[in-house]
Motif scaffolding. Structure first.
Motif, short mmCIF file in Angstrom:
data_model
loop_
_atom_site.label_atom_id
_atom_site.label_comp_id
_atom_site.label_asym_id
_atom_site.label_seq_id
_atom_site.Cartn_x
_atom_site.Cartn_y
_atom_site.Cartn_z
N TYR A 223 -16.39 -50.54 -1.15
CA TYR A 223 -15.77 -49.63 -0.18
C TYR A 223 -14.30 -49.39 -0.53
N ARG A 224 -13.60 -50.45 -0.85
CA ARG A 224 -12.18 -50.31 -1.23
C ARG A 224 -12.03 -49.48 -2.50
N ARG A 225 -12.89 -49.70 -3.47
CA ARG A 225 -12.82 -48.93 -4.72
C ARG A 225 -13.09 -47.45 -4.47
N ILE A 226 -14.04 -47.17 -3.61
CA ILE A 226 -14.36 -45.78 -3.29
C ILE A 226 -13.17 -45.12 -2.60
N LEU A 227 -12.56 -45.82 -1.66
CA LEU A 227 -11.39 -45.26 -0.97
C LEU A 227 -10.23 -45.03 -1.94
N ARG A 228 -10.04 -45.93 -2.89
CA ARG A 228 -8.99 -45.73 -3.89
C ARG A 228 -9.27 -44.50 -4.76
N ALA A 229 -10.53 -44.33 -5.13
CA ALA A 229 -10.90 -43.16 -5.94
C ALA A 229 -10.71 -41.88 -5.14
N ILE A 230 -11.03 -41.92 -3.87
CA ILE A 230 -10.88 -40.74 -3.01
C ILE A 230 -9.41 -40.37 -2.87
N ARG A 231 -8.53 -41.35 -2.84
CA ARG A 231 -7.10 -41.07 -2.73
C ARG A 231 -6.58 -40.23 -3.89
N GLN A 232 -7.28 -40.27 -5.01
CA GLN A 232 -6.84 -39.54 -6.20
C GLN A 232 -7.34 -38.10 -6.22
N VAL A 233 -8.18 -37.71 -5.27
CA VAL A 233 -8.66 -36.34 -5.20
C VAL A 233 -7.49 -35.45 -4.78
N PRO A 234 -7.18 -34.42 -5.56
CA PRO A 234 -5.98 -33.63 -5.28
C PRO A 234 -6.04 -32.77 -4.01
N LEU B 270 -14.40 -36.48 1.99
CA LEU B 270 -14.98 -37.61 1.27
C LEU B 270 -14.71 -38.93 1.98
N LYS B 271 -13.52 -39.07 2.53
CA LYS B 271 -13.19 -40.30 3.26
C LYS B 271 -14.07 -40.43 4.49
N ASP B 272 -14.24 -39.34 5.24
CA ASP B 272 -15.12 -39.37 6.41
C ASP B 272 -16.56 -39.65 6.01
N TRP B 273 -16.99 -39.04 4.90
CA TRP B 273 -18.36 -39.25 4.42
C TRP B 273 -18.58 -40.72 4.07
N ALA B 274 -17.65 -41.30 3.32
CA ALA B 274 -17.79 -42.71 2.91
C ALA B 274 -17.82 -43.62 4.15
N ARG B 275 -16.93 -43.36 5.09
CA ARG B 275 -16.88 -44.17 6.31
C ARG B 275 -18.21 -44.09 7.06
N GLU B 276 -18.74 -42.88 7.22
CA GLU B 276 -20.00 -42.70 7.95
C GLU B 276 -21.17 -43.37 7.23
N GLU B 277 -21.20 -43.27 5.90
CA GLU B 277 -22.29 -43.90 5.15
C GLU B 277 -22.26 -45.42 5.31
N PHE B 278 -21.07 -46.00 5.26
CA PHE B 278 -20.99 -47.44 5.43
C PHE B 278 -21.32 -47.84 6.86
N LYS B 279 -20.90 -47.06 7.83
CA LYS B 279 -21.26 -47.36 9.22
C LYS B 279 -22.76 -47.24 9.43
N ARG B 280 -23.36 -46.20 8.82
CA ARG B 280 -24.79 -45.97 8.98
C ARG B 280 -25.60 -47.14 8.42
N ASN B 281 -25.10 -47.76 7.37
CA ASN B 281 -25.82 -48.85 6.72
C ASN B 281 -25.29 -50.23 7.11
N LYS B 282 -24.45 -50.28 8.12
CA LYS B 282 -23.83 -51.54 8.53
C LYS B 282 -24.86 -52.61 8.90
N SER B 283 -25.92 -52.20 9.55
CA SER B 283 -26.90 -53.17 10.02
C SER B 283 -28.04 -53.40 9.03
N ALA B 284 -27.94 -52.83 7.85
CA ALA B 284 -28.98 -53.02 6.84
C ALA B 284 -29.05 -54.50 6.45
#
Length: 86
Positions: free
Chosen positions: A26-37, A45-59
């Motif tokens: 998750y941290r690596r993805i957020l760091r990569a997203i920070r580099q998107v111009p 992308l940040k909202d998408w990543a957050r929602e995907e991790f929340k959606r799979n939180k209980s997996a």
């Protein structure tokens, strides 16, 4: 046989290690997203990543987080390629 002294919500070593891997990803993805111009792309992308991790939180299945992690790793690689091209 004596009862365990650990609280019932304590993670096993395997669960703890998996959690650490997911947090690192998750941290690596957020760091990569920070580099998107583009600001709007970055926000999306940040909202998408957050929602995907929340959606799979209980997996709880071991195979499911692994495939999700692979998908997200591939997405991260794509983001890095896109940020290098701009």
């Amino acid at each position: 046989m004596a009862a365990s002294r650990l609280p019932p919500a304590t993670l096993t070593l395997k669960q703890f290690m998996r959690r650490q891997q997911v947090l690192l990803l998750y941290r690596r993805i957020l760091r990569a997203i920070r580099q998107v111009p583009n600001d709007s792309d970055r926000r999306y992308l940040k909202d998408w990543a957050r929602e995907e991790f929340k959606r799979n939180k209980s997996a709880t299945e071991e195979a499911l987080p692994t495939t999700e992690a692979q998908d997200l790793t591939e997405t991260k690689a794509s983001l890095q390629k896109a940020s290098v091209q701009h």
